[in-house]
Scaffold this motif. Structure first.
Motif, mmCIF file in Angstrom:
data_model
loop_
_atom_site.group_PDB
_atom_site.id
_atom_site.type_symbol
_atom_site.label_atom_id
_atom_site.label_comp_id
_atom_site.label_asym_id
_atom_site.label_seq_id
_atom_site.Cartn_x
_atom_site.Cartn_y
_atom_site.Cartn_z
ATOM 1 N N UNK A 160 80.262 44.606 4.174
ATOM 2 C CA UNK A 160 80.728 43.459 5.090
ATOM 3 C C UNK A 160 79.528 43.115 6.053
ATOM 4 N N UNK A 161 78.763 44.304 6.790
ATOM 5 C CA UNK A 161 77.935 43.885 7.526
ATOM 6 C C UNK A 161 76.552 43.473 7.050
ATOM 7 N N UNK A 162 75.838 43.891 6.169
ATOM 8 C CA UNK A 162 74.726 43.556 5.579
ATOM 9 C C UNK A 162 74.956 42.196 4.787
ATOM 10 N N UNK A 163 76.221 42.096 4.283
ATOM 11 C CA UNK A 163 76.347 40.994 3.500
ATOM 12 C C UNK A 163 76.637 39.613 4.697
ATOM 13 N N UNK A 164 76.995 39.892 5.564
ATOM 14 C CA UNK A 164 76.975 38.897 6.783
ATOM 15 C C UNK A 164 75.560 38.485 6.899
ATOM 16 N N UNK A 165 74.684 39.526 7.408
ATOM 17 C CA UNK A 165 73.424 38.948 7.536
ATOM 18 C C UNK A 165 72.722 38.375 6.449
ATOM 19 N N UNK A 166 73.090 38.844 5.067
ATOM 20 C CA UNK A 166 72.376 38.376 3.995
ATOM 21 C C UNK A 166 72.975 36.673 3.814
ATOM 22 N N UNK A 167 74.250 36.439 4.172
ATOM 23 C CA UNK A 167 74.637 35.138 4.123
ATOM 24 C C UNK A 167 73.624 34.207 4.830
ATOM 25 N N UNK A 168 73.259 34.464 6.299
ATOM 26 C CA UNK A 168 72.353 33.431 6.740
ATOM 27 C C UNK A 168 71.034 33.675 6.159
ATOM 28 N N UNK A 169 70.501 34.628 5.709
ATOM 29 C CA UNK A 169 69.251 34.518 5.142
ATOM 30 C C UNK A 169 69.346 33.560 3.864
ATOM 31 N N UNK A 170 70.171 33.820 2.929
ATOM 32 C CA UNK A 170 70.348 32.840 1.893
ATOM 33 C C UNK A 170 70.609 31.384 2.165
ATOM 34 N N UNK A 171 71.544 31.355 2.830
ATOM 35 C CA UNK A 171 71.945 29.966 3.134
ATOM 36 C C UNK A 171 71.094 29.149 4.134
ATOM 37 N N UNK A 172 70.209 29.773 4.847
ATOM 38 C CA UNK A 172 69.416 29.020 5.879
ATOM 39 C C UNK A 172 68.143 28.711 4.961
ATOM 40 N N UNK A 173 67.733 29.579 4.026
ATOM 41 C CA UNK A 173 66.409 29.407 3.103
ATOM 42 C C UNK A 173 66.790 28.583 2.077
ATOM 43 N N UNK A 174 68.030 28.917 1.373
ATOM 44 C CA UNK A 174 68.269 28.076 0.178
ATOM 45 C C UNK A 174 67.808 28.864 -0.867
ATOM 46 N N UNK A 175 67.622 30.193 -0.671
ATOM 47 C CA UNK A 175 66.953 30.884 -1.862
ATOM 48 C C UNK A 175 67.388 32.330 -1.679
ATOM 49 N N UNK A 176 68.074 32.648 -2.920
ATOM 50 C CA UNK A 176 68.599 34.056 -3.267
ATOM 51 C C UNK A 176 67.385 35.009 -3.121
ATOM 52 N N UNK A 177 66.239 34.531 -3.675
ATOM 53 C CA UNK A 177 65.259 35.377 -3.618
ATOM 54 C C UNK A 177 64.644 35.670 -2.449
ATOM 55 N N UNK A 178 64.261 34.663 -1.626
ATOM 56 C CA UNK A 178 63.865 34.897 -0.443
ATOM 57 C C UNK A 178 64.820 35.823 0.380
ATOM 58 N N UNK A 179 66.041 35.596 0.476
ATOM 59 C CA UNK A 179 67.037 36.456 1.128
ATOM 60 C C UNK A 179 66.949 37.984 0.450
ATOM 61 N N UNK A 180 66.807 38.167 -0.723
ATOM 62 C CA UNK A 180 66.369 39.609 -1.020
ATOM 63 C C UNK A 180 65.098 39.955 -0.695
#
Length: 243
Positions: A160-180
């Motif tokens: 849940x904690x890493x997913x909360x951070x990952x949510x912003x990384x992906x949603x703000x960039x528009x990219x699942x690859x950049x989030x990873x």
């Protein structure tokens, strides 16, 4: 008339081991989330960052200056109860990843996208086992199912904690690859943010910058960098400085 804000009622904020991780106490009283759950986070470094935010408060509490606390609250109150649904939503970005939708013209923009975005798609193929295919234009074209399944499995593996951070990384960039790429520390986080802004930067070069758009982009950039810091603290990594 100034907006009401709760007053500071504590002298000291401390981190304390707790079942399942670490918590923060204010004069020996445990911090709770807006939903009244105990604020227990997985690592001491993250708890310390939250305690620092509470100690930095003045006479009145300003939630806007407490991003670690806010994201931890979100992880506990919002993400944890619906973790699978959040993971599904984020995994869906793989089928419309920003890095896959390319300009058809002008040639200079096409070349810039290839030069800067193709290496990230190559990294995803090599490291994540997911080869996403670029497309010219904006019309949706489905990505290969094996690639999407490989990415989805990695998203669902986050807590849940890493997913909360990952949510912003992906949603703000528009990219699942950049989030990873951000959570794998493939490149400095600010460079990954710049990659997500390639099209906007191109437009600014052609037509000039818009002051209001720059301000909004600055806010989003700071949120992206913060999400990366939260992820690292939630996994026990203690950075020596800011990203």
């Amino acid at each position: 008339m100034s907006e009401w804000a709760p007053r500071r009622f504590w002298q000291d904020a401390q981190t304390v081991p707790a079942e399942g991780g670490h918590t923060v106490t204010l004069d020996d009283k445990p911090v709770r989330t807006p939903a009244k759950a105990r604020l227990i986070v997985p690592t001491q470094p993250l708890a310390a960052a939250i305690a620092e935010e509470w100690m930095a408060q003045g006479e009145r509490i300003d939630p806007g200056t407490m991003p670690f606390t806010r994201m931890a609250n979100s992880a506990i109150d919002k993400v944890a109860p619906q973790r699978a649904e959040v993971a599904d939503m984020l995994a869906a970005y793989g089928d419309s990843d920003l890095l896959c939708y390319r300009a058809e013209a002008p040639d200079a923009l096409v070349a810039r996208q290839q030069e800067q975005w193709d290496p990230m798609l190559d990294w995803a193929a090599d490291t994540l086992g997911a080869r996403l295919q670029p497309r010219a234009g904006v019309m949706h074209a489905p990505q290969p199912r094996p690639a999407l399944d490989a990415l989805a499995a990695r998203v669902h593996a986050l807590d849940a904690f890493t997913l909360a951070a990952f949510h912003d990384l992906v949603a703000l960039s528009g990219s699942l690859v950049l989030g990873f790429a951000a959570i794998h520390r493939v490149r400095p986080v600010d460079e990954l943010w710049t990659l997500s802004r390639l099209d906007e930067s191109w437009q600014e070069e052609q037509w000039g910058a818009d002051e209001e758009a720059e301000e909004v982009a600055g806010i989003k950039r700071e949120a992206f960098l913060h999400a990366a810091r939260f992820y690292r603290l939630a996994t026990g990594f203690q950075p020596e400085g800011r990203d």
